[in-house]
Design a protein around this motif. Structure first.
Motif, PDB file in Angstrom:
ATOM      1  N   VAL A  46      -9.023   6.384  -4.287  1.00 56.06           N
ATOM      2  CA  VAL A  46      -9.555   6.868  -5.669  1.00 56.06           C
ATOM      3  C   VAL A  46     -10.902   6.927  -5.546  1.00 56.06           C
ATOM      4  N   THR A  47     -11.665   6.460  -4.606  1.00 54.69           N
ATOM      5  CA  THR A  47     -13.176   6.300  -4.491  1.00 54.69           C
ATOM      6  C   THR A  47     -13.565   7.448  -3.560  1.00 54.69           C
ATOM      7  N   PRO A  48     -14.973   7.837  -3.305  1.00 56.53           N
ATOM      8  CA  PRO A  48     -15.327   8.513  -2.416  1.00 56.53           C
ATOM      9  C   PRO A  48     -15.292   7.819  -1.008  1.00 56.53           C
ATOM     10  N   PRO A  49     -15.271   8.849   0.125  1.00 55.12           N
ATOM     11  CA  PRO A  49     -15.053   8.507   1.331  1.00 55.12           C
ATOM     12  C   PRO A  49     -16.198   7.501   1.999  1.00 55.12           C
ATOM     13  N   ASP A  50     -16.728   6.497   1.244  1.00 51.58           N
ATOM     14  CA  ASP A  50     -17.687   5.615   1.760  1.00 51.58           C
ATOM     15  C   ASP A  50     -17.347   4.153   1.701  1.00 51.58           C
ATOM     16  N   VAL A  51     -17.861   3.330   2.368  1.00 53.69           N
ATOM     17  CA  VAL A  51     -17.227   2.046   2.730  1.00 53.69           C
ATOM     18  C   VAL A  51     -17.691   1.179   1.387  1.00 53.69           C
ATOM     19  N   ILE A  52     -18.875   1.658   0.824  1.00 52.78           N
ATOM     20  CA  ILE A  52     -19.617   0.671  -0.185  1.00 52.78           C
ATOM     21  C   ILE A  52     -18.535   0.565  -1.335  1.00 52.78           C
ATOM     22  N   SER A  53     -18.184   2.068  -1.744  1.00 54.26           N
ATOM     23  CA  SER A  53     -17.592   2.161  -2.974  1.00 54.26           C
ATOM     24  C   SER A  53     -16.016   1.553  -2.814  1.00 54.26           C
ATOM     25  N   GLN A  54     -15.409   1.516  -1.755  1.00 52.66           N
ATOM     26  CA  GLN A  54     -14.115   1.262  -1.318  1.00 52.66           C
ATOM     27  C   GLN A  54     -14.090  -0.583  -1.686  1.00 52.66           C
ATOM     28  N   LEU A  55     -15.164  -0.959  -1.022  1.00 51.62           N
ATOM     29  CA  LEU A  55     -15.427  -2.409  -1.103  1.00 51.62           C
ATOM     30  C   LEU A  55     -15.637  -3.018  -2.570  1.00 51.62           C
ATOM     31  N   ALA A  56     -16.337  -2.284  -3.281  1.00 52.45           N
ATOM     32  CA  ALA A  56     -16.669  -2.430  -4.644  1.00 52.45           C
ATOM     33  C   ALA A  56     -15.589  -2.338  -5.440  1.00 52.45           C
ATOM     34  N   LEU A  57     -14.364  -1.490  -4.982  1.00 51.65           N
ATOM     35  CA  LEU A  57     -13.209  -1.457  -5.739  1.00 51.65           C
ATOM     36  C   LEU A  57     -12.251  -2.570  -5.436  1.00 51.65           C
ATOM     37  N   ALA A  58     -12.163  -2.742  -4.024  1.00 50.43           N
ATOM     38  CA  ALA A  58     -10.806  -3.605  -3.359  1.00 50.43           C
ATOM     39  C   ALA A  58     -11.270  -4.931  -3.788  1.00 50.43           C
ATOM     40  N   ILE A  59     -12.530  -5.384  -3.576  1.00 51.74           N
ATOM     41  CA  ILE A  59     -12.639  -7.039  -3.726  1.00 51.74           C
ATOM     42  C   ILE A  59     -12.422  -7.336  -4.850  1.00 51.74           C
ATOM     43  N   PRO A  60     -13.175  -6.605  -6.028  1.00 51.09           N
ATOM     44  CA  PRO A  60     -12.935  -7.248  -7.266  1.00 51.09           C
ATOM     45  C   PRO A  60     -11.339  -7.221  -7.593  1.00 51.09           C
ATOM     46  N   MET A  61     -10.561  -6.034  -7.172  1.00 51.12           N
ATOM     47  CA  MET A  61      -9.022  -6.375  -7.488  1.00 51.12           C
ATOM     48  C   MET A  61      -8.470  -7.553  -7.016  1.00 51.12           C
ATOM     49  N   CYS A  62      -8.864  -7.980  -5.579  1.00 56.28           N
ATOM     50  CA  CYS A  62      -8.328  -9.028  -5.134  1.00 56.28           C
ATOM     51  C   CYS A  62      -8.666 -10.246  -5.861  1.00 56.28           C
ATOM     52  N   ILE A  63      -9.764 -10.391  -6.287  1.00 55.26           N
ATOM     53  CA  ILE A  63     -10.247 -11.477  -7.191  1.00 55.26           C
ATOM     54  C   ILE A  63      -9.619 -11.670  -8.413  1.00 55.26           C
ATOM     55  N   LEU A  64      -9.397 -10.507  -9.112  1.00 54.75           N
ATOM     56  CA  LEU A  64      -8.937 -10.282 -10.423  1.00 54.75           C
ATOM     57  C   LEU A  64      -7.482 -10.725 -10.264  1.00 54.75           C
ATOM     58  N   TYR A  65      -6.867 -10.552  -9.368  1.00 60.01           N
ATOM     59  CA  TYR A  65      -5.249 -10.558  -9.035  1.00 60.01           C
ATOM     60  C   TYR A  65      -5.227 -12.079  -9.023  1.00 60.01           C
ATOM     61  N   GLU A  66      -6.208 -12.968  -8.533  1.00 61.18           N
ATOM     62  CA  GLU A  66      -6.131 -14.385  -8.515  1.00 61.18           C
ATOM     63  C   GLU A  66      -6.189 -15.161  -9.813  1.00 61.18           C
ATOM     64  N   ALA A  93      -1.167 -11.615   0.394  1.00 58.85           N
ATOM     65  CA  ALA A  93      -1.586 -10.702   1.755  1.00 58.85           C
ATOM     66  C   ALA A  93      -1.027  -9.408   1.253  1.00 58.85           C
ATOM     67  N   TYR A  94      -0.081  -9.104   0.818  1.00 58.20           N
ATOM     68  CA  TYR A  94       0.297  -7.563   0.651  1.00 58.20           C
ATOM     69  C   TYR A  94      -0.503  -6.804  -0.732  1.00 58.20           C
ATOM     70  N   PHE A  95      -1.073  -7.652  -1.452  1.00 55.38           N
ATOM     71  CA  PHE A  95      -1.755  -7.085  -2.590  1.00 55.38           C
ATOM     72  C   PHE A  95      -3.103  -6.638  -2.082  1.00 55.38           C
ATOM     73  N   ILE A  96      -3.668  -7.246  -1.229  1.00 53.34           N
ATOM     74  CA  ILE A  96      -4.799  -7.112  -0.471  1.00 53.34           C
ATOM     75  C   ILE A  96      -4.852  -5.722   0.170  1.00 53.34           C
ATOM     76  N   VAL A  97      -3.801  -5.462   0.799  1.00 48.97           N
ATOM     77  CA  VAL A  97      -3.511  -4.062   1.555  1.00 48.97           C
ATOM     78  C   VAL A  97      -3.308  -2.824   0.528  1.00 48.97           C
ATOM     79  N   VAL A  98      -2.747  -3.413  -0.572  1.00 45.69           N
ATOM     80  CA  VAL A  98      -2.437  -2.373  -1.497  1.00 45.69           C
ATOM     81  C   VAL A  98      -3.790  -1.990  -2.253  1.00 45.69           C
ATOM     82  N   ALA A  99      -4.620  -3.185  -2.392  1.00 40.10           N
ATOM     83  CA  ALA A  99      -5.832  -2.891  -2.805  1.00 40.10           C
ATOM     84  C   ALA A  99      -6.788  -1.956  -2.143  1.00 40.10           C
ATOM     85  N   PHE A 100      -6.762  -2.151  -0.955  1.00 40.30           N
ATOM     86  CA  PHE A 100      -7.536  -1.369  -0.192  1.00 40.30           C
ATOM     87  C   PHE A 100      -6.989   0.048  -0.011  1.00 40.30           C
TER      88      PHE A 100
END
Length: 262
Positions: A217-237, A204-211
């Motif tokens: 590190v990404t531009p201020p748009d939702v798409i790039s932020q989700l594109a980076l955070a979601i793979p990080m959470c999957i790769l953590y598992e 749960a803490y890693f999800i917060v850290v990922a976002f």
């Protein structure tokens, strides 16, 4: 007959300090030569200009018709394509570079340590390249499309090639590093710094850290932020699962014998 002492495994592998320096020099030369050969090959085909056009393609595809990138520095049209060719040459020669690193440190490792290092070297390389490819083929297109959709009609976008190169490099490094999450998890677990159970409890803490990382590190748009955070959470598992496998198959002989006796 008792089990052989694992310390004897490295007997005869010691070398004088000067011999280590000579070997290090030789392997550095081989790594540099690999990069130089790849640079020369890429310079001949497809060429620095073609490589830059390939790198700029995701942006150009979303610019208004007839719009191109500009160069505000006199020597930028010459230097920027060369920098991109050097970057591509390094990525192309990365397996050779990492092999030289592996060949230099391998004689000083035990067998069970070699079982850990080589897979980590290969997997970290593949994951970094996968992150770069994901950024280029998916993220760039979505980000540039999103940005252009907000651009006023009275503004003609004409990005500078040096600024674009800096943006691309920062995004490549961000996504390449983010895709190394499984390697970091495996190393932390294998070294005993964090247990598997604690890694599971940290989800749960890693999800917060990922976002948070994605927002920084990404531009201020939702798409790039989700594109980076979601793979990080999957790769953590994936990292937690891989850590279990690595710990099981890379134990020292004495530790494995103790586990089997328990």
């Amino acid at each position: 007959m008792g089990a052989p002492d694992s310390r004897d495994e490295l007997e005869g592998s010691e070398q004088p300090f000067v011999a280590h320096l000579i070997e290090l020099r030789d392997r550095l030369i081989r790594a540099v030569l690999a990069i130089v050969v790849c640079f020369g090959a890429l310079a001949l085909w497809p060429g620095p200009s073609a490589l830059y056009d390939l790198l700029a393609a995701p942006l150009v595809a979303h610019l208004p018709a007839g719009t191109t990138l500009i160069a505000t520095n006199v020597i930028s049209p010459f230097l920027v394509p060369l920098k991109i060719t050097l970057m591509a040459a390094f990525m192309l020669a990365l397996p050779v570079v990492l092999y030289q690193v592996w060949a230099f440190v391998a004689p000083g490792l035990y067998t069970h340590e070699k079982k850990l290092v080589m897979p980590l070297v290969v997997s970290s390389t593949l994951l970094f390249l996968l992150g770069v490819a994901f950024c280029y083929f998916f993220v760039f297109g979505q980000v540039f499309k999103f940005i252009q959709s907000f651009a006023p009609k009275s503004i003609t976008a004409a990005p500078d090639i040096e600024a674009y190169l800096g943006f691309v490099l920062s995004m490549f490094i961000a996504f390449g590093a983010a895709f190394e999450v499984p390697v970091v998890v495996v190393v932390l677990a294998r070294m005993g710094i964090v247990s598997i159970e604690k890694l599971k409890g940290f989800r749960a803490y890693f999800i917060v850290v990922a976002f948070i990382i994605a927002a920084i590190v990404t531009p201020p748009d939702v798409i790039s932020q989700l594109a980076l955070a979601i793979p990080m959470c999957i790769l953590y598992e994936i990292g937690i699962w891989a850590a279990k496998v690595f710990i099981k198959h890379t134990q020292a002989p004495d530790a494995a014998a103790e586990d089997g006796a328990v």
